[in-house]
Design an enzyme around this catalytic site. Structure first.
Site, PDB file in Angstrom:
ATOM      1  N   ASP A   1      -1.253   1.360  -5.650  1.00  0.00           N
ATOM      2  CA  ASP A   1      -1.817   2.799  -6.494  1.00  0.00           C
ATOM      3  C   ASP A   1      -3.547   2.781  -6.241  1.00  0.00           C
ATOM      4  O   ASP A   1      -3.848   3.190  -6.735  1.00  0.00           O
ATOM      5  CB  ASP A   1      -1.154   3.425  -8.114  1.00  0.00           C
ATOM      6  CG  ASP A   1      -1.434   1.727  -8.510  1.00  0.00           C
ATOM      7  OD1 ASP A   1      -1.685   1.175  -8.314  1.00  0.00           O
ATOM      8  OD2 ASP A   1      -0.909   2.262 -10.032  1.00  0.00           O
ATOM      9  N   SER A   2      -4.356   1.176  -5.705  1.00  0.00           N
ATOM     10  CA  SER A   2      -5.609   0.794  -5.668  1.00  0.00           C
ATOM     11  C   SER A   2      -5.980   1.931  -4.963  1.00  0.00           C
ATOM     12  O   SER A   2      -7.444   2.312  -5.516  1.00  0.00           O
ATOM     13  CB  SER A   2      -4.979  -0.713  -5.985  1.00  0.00           C
ATOM     14  OG  SER A   2      -4.784  -0.783  -4.828  1.00  0.00           O
TER      15      SER A   2
ATOM     16  N   ASP B   1       3.620   1.335  -3.879  1.00  0.00           N
ATOM     17  CA  ASP B   1       3.594   1.231  -5.384  1.00  0.00           C
ATOM     18  C   ASP B   1       4.009   2.730  -6.533  1.00  0.00           C
ATOM     19  O   ASP B   1       3.094   3.296  -5.880  1.00  0.00           O
ATOM     20  CB  ASP B   1       2.147   0.408  -5.108  1.00  0.00           C
ATOM     21  CG  ASP B   1       1.657  -0.111  -6.516  1.00  0.00           C
ATOM     22  OD1 ASP B   1       2.345  -0.125  -7.218  1.00  0.00           O
ATOM     23  OD2 ASP B   1       0.038  -0.245  -6.914  1.00  0.00           O
TER      24      ASP B   1
ATOM     25  N   LYS C   1       7.361  -1.173  -5.501  1.00  0.00           N
ATOM     26  CA  LYS C   1       6.794  -1.921  -7.162  1.00  0.00           C
ATOM     27  C   LYS C   1       6.495  -0.816  -8.327  1.00  0.00           C
ATOM     28  O   LYS C   1       6.489   0.003  -8.229  1.00  0.00           O
ATOM     29  CB  LYS C   1       5.786  -2.275  -6.087  1.00  0.00           C
ATOM     30  CG  LYS C   1       5.189  -3.302  -7.573  1.00  0.00           C
ATOM     31  CD  LYS C   1       3.647  -4.498  -6.743  1.00  0.00           C
ATOM     32  CE  LYS C   1       2.319  -3.684  -6.717  1.00  0.00           C
ATOM     33  NZ  LYS C   1       1.543  -3.053  -8.243  1.00  0.00           N
TER      34      LYS C   1
ATOM     35  N   GLU D   1       4.982  -1.816 -11.711  1.00  0.00           N
ATOM     36  CA  GLU D   1       4.450  -2.488 -13.433  1.00  0.00           C
ATOM     37  C   GLU D   1       5.278  -2.802 -14.822  1.00  0.00           C
ATOM     38  O   GLU D   1       5.843  -1.729 -15.583  1.00  0.00           O
ATOM     39  CB  GLU D   1       3.075  -2.248 -13.569  1.00  0.00           C
ATOM     40  CG  GLU D   1       2.003  -1.858 -11.840  1.00  0.00           C
ATOM     41  CD  GLU D   1       0.824  -1.020 -12.271  1.00  0.00           C
ATOM     42  OE1 GLU D   1       0.611  -1.692 -13.879  1.00  0.00           O
ATOM     43  OE2 GLU D   1      -0.424  -1.383 -11.290  1.00  0.00           O
TER      44      GLU D   1
ATOM     45  N   GLU E   1      -0.524 -10.898 -11.696  1.00  0.00           N
ATOM     46  CA  GLU E   1      -2.453 -10.411 -11.666  1.00  0.00           C
ATOM     47  C   GLU E   1      -3.080 -10.820 -12.724  1.00  0.00           C
ATOM     48  O   GLU E   1      -2.703 -10.580 -13.543  1.00  0.00           O
ATOM     49  CB  GLU E   1      -1.967  -8.610 -11.432  1.00  0.00           C
ATOM     50  CG  GLU E   1      -3.530  -8.067 -11.690  1.00  0.00           C
ATOM     51  CD  GLU E   1      -3.958  -7.234 -10.731  1.00  0.00           C
ATOM     52  OE1 GLU E   1      -2.625  -6.482 -11.091  1.00  0.00           O
ATOM     53  OE2 GLU E   1      -5.162  -6.874 -11.361  1.00  0.00           O
TER      54      GLU E   1
HETATM   55  O1  KIV Z   1      -1.928  -1.344  -6.539  1.00  0.00           O
HETATM   56  C1  KIV Z   1      -2.726  -1.984  -5.570  1.00  0.00           C
HETATM   57  O2  KIV Z   1      -3.407  -2.738  -5.144  1.00  0.00           O
HETATM   58  C2  KIV Z   1      -1.686  -3.607  -6.489  1.00  0.00           C
HETATM   59  C3  KIV Z   1      -2.320  -4.992  -6.419  1.00  0.00           C
HETATM   60  C4  KIV Z   1      -3.546  -5.237  -7.135  1.00  0.00           C
HETATM   61  C5  KIV Z   1      -1.311  -5.821  -6.148  1.00  0.00           C
HETATM   62  O3  KIV Z   1      -1.713  -3.237  -7.822  1.00  0.00           O
END
Ligand code: KIV
Length: 282
Positions: free
Chosen positions: A47-48, A86, A116, A118, A185
């Site tokens: 989600d970056s 993500d 994924k 968090e 992280e």
């Molecule tokens: O969203 C992302 O790119 C991530 C990385 C920082 C691991 O979660």
């Protein structure tokens, strides 16, 4: 030669081998293709995306639809690497039913291999439900950008004995809940080492030192393509933005000076046909 697609079992098996797990983020077809051909093990559609591609201030605003749009582009390219989707903020913290529904969308519509999310102990019940639904989950602890306001900013995690214990407990809770791997992280390197030695699933570090079982970076950071800041833990392997800026300026100059297009970039027709056109115009 056709590549064998990696599975979560292959990734788990790397834990007890000499091989370090390699992972980068991708958000579109051409970069995912390059990464897959380079032999990366995991491609994370992170989600970056929100910050490095869509220009948001943080990752909180990213939606399921935005993630799915980019996830689909990546999975169209990848043949070998494990693709992680993500889950964005708000897609798994409302209810278990919503979390499983959104994880299903990543698998069915986005064709992800796994998801994924968090969070630590507080999200273990969500992980358990998604895993029970048959979807592999990668955990993400330490600095969790989606809840950065609750953490008080982008800060290194695990600096005191008490803080370290919380993260170690988070890692164990996620392992017990069924995660197949963990992203660590911005965790102090000695604490990341303890976690890596404590859990039986692979740890993938980002800013968490050398002792993790693998490493991940945000591609736009390591290629020098993100303009706003570069975290201390990033190694910038090139400055793609400068290379691209030079090419863009050259194109602009060529067009303005009538140096582009040249003969080899143009299409022609037979002289006889051209003469006919000219005659018809008279
Ligand atoms: O969203 C992302 O790119 C991530 C990385 C920082 C691991 O979660």
């Amino acid at each position: 030669m056709e590549q064998k697609k990696l599975t979560v079992l292959d990734i788990k098996a790397f834990k007890n081998s000499e091989k370090a797990i390699t992972s980068l983020t991708a958000y579109d077809y051409p970069w995912a293709l390059l990464m897959d051909k380079a032999g990366l093990d995991i491609i994370l559609v992170g989600d970056s995306l929100g910050m490095v591609v869509l220009g948001y201030d943080d990752t909180v605003a990213v939606t399921m639809d935005e993630m799915l749009h980019h996830l689909k582009a990546v999975t169209r390219a990848v043949e070998r690497a494990l693709v992680v989707g993500d889950l964005p903020f708000g897609s798994y913290n409302v209810s278990i039913a919503k979390a499983v529904e959104n994880a299903n969308r990543f698998m069915k519509e986005g064709k992800a291999d796994c998801v994924k999310l968090e969070g630590g102990k507080n999200m273990a019940h969500v992980v358990e439900a998604i895993v029970k639904a048959g979807i592999p989950v990668q955990g993400h602890i330490g600095l969790t950008p989606q809840t950065v306001s609750a953490l008080g900013g982008y800060k290194v995690q695990g600096k005191s004995a008490q803080a370290a214990q919380v993260i170690i407990d988070d890692a164990k809770a996620l392992e017990d809940a069924g995660c197949f791997s963990l992203v660590l992280e911005a965790i102090t390197a000695p604490v990341a080492r303890i976690i890596t030695e404590t859990v039986s699933i692979p740890t993938i570090g980002i800013g968490s030192g050398i002792h993790c079982d693998g490493q991940v970076l945000v591609t736009h950071d390591m290629l020098g393509l993100f303009d706003r800041f570069t975290p201390k833990f990033v190694k910038q392997y090139t400055k793609i933005s400068e290379i691209a800026a030079t090419a863009i300026t050259e194109f602009k100059t060529d067009v303005e000076k009538k140096k582009f297009p040249e003969e080899q970039h143009s299409f022609n027709l037979k002289p006889d046909e051209f003469k006919k056109i000219e005659r018809n115009l008279k």
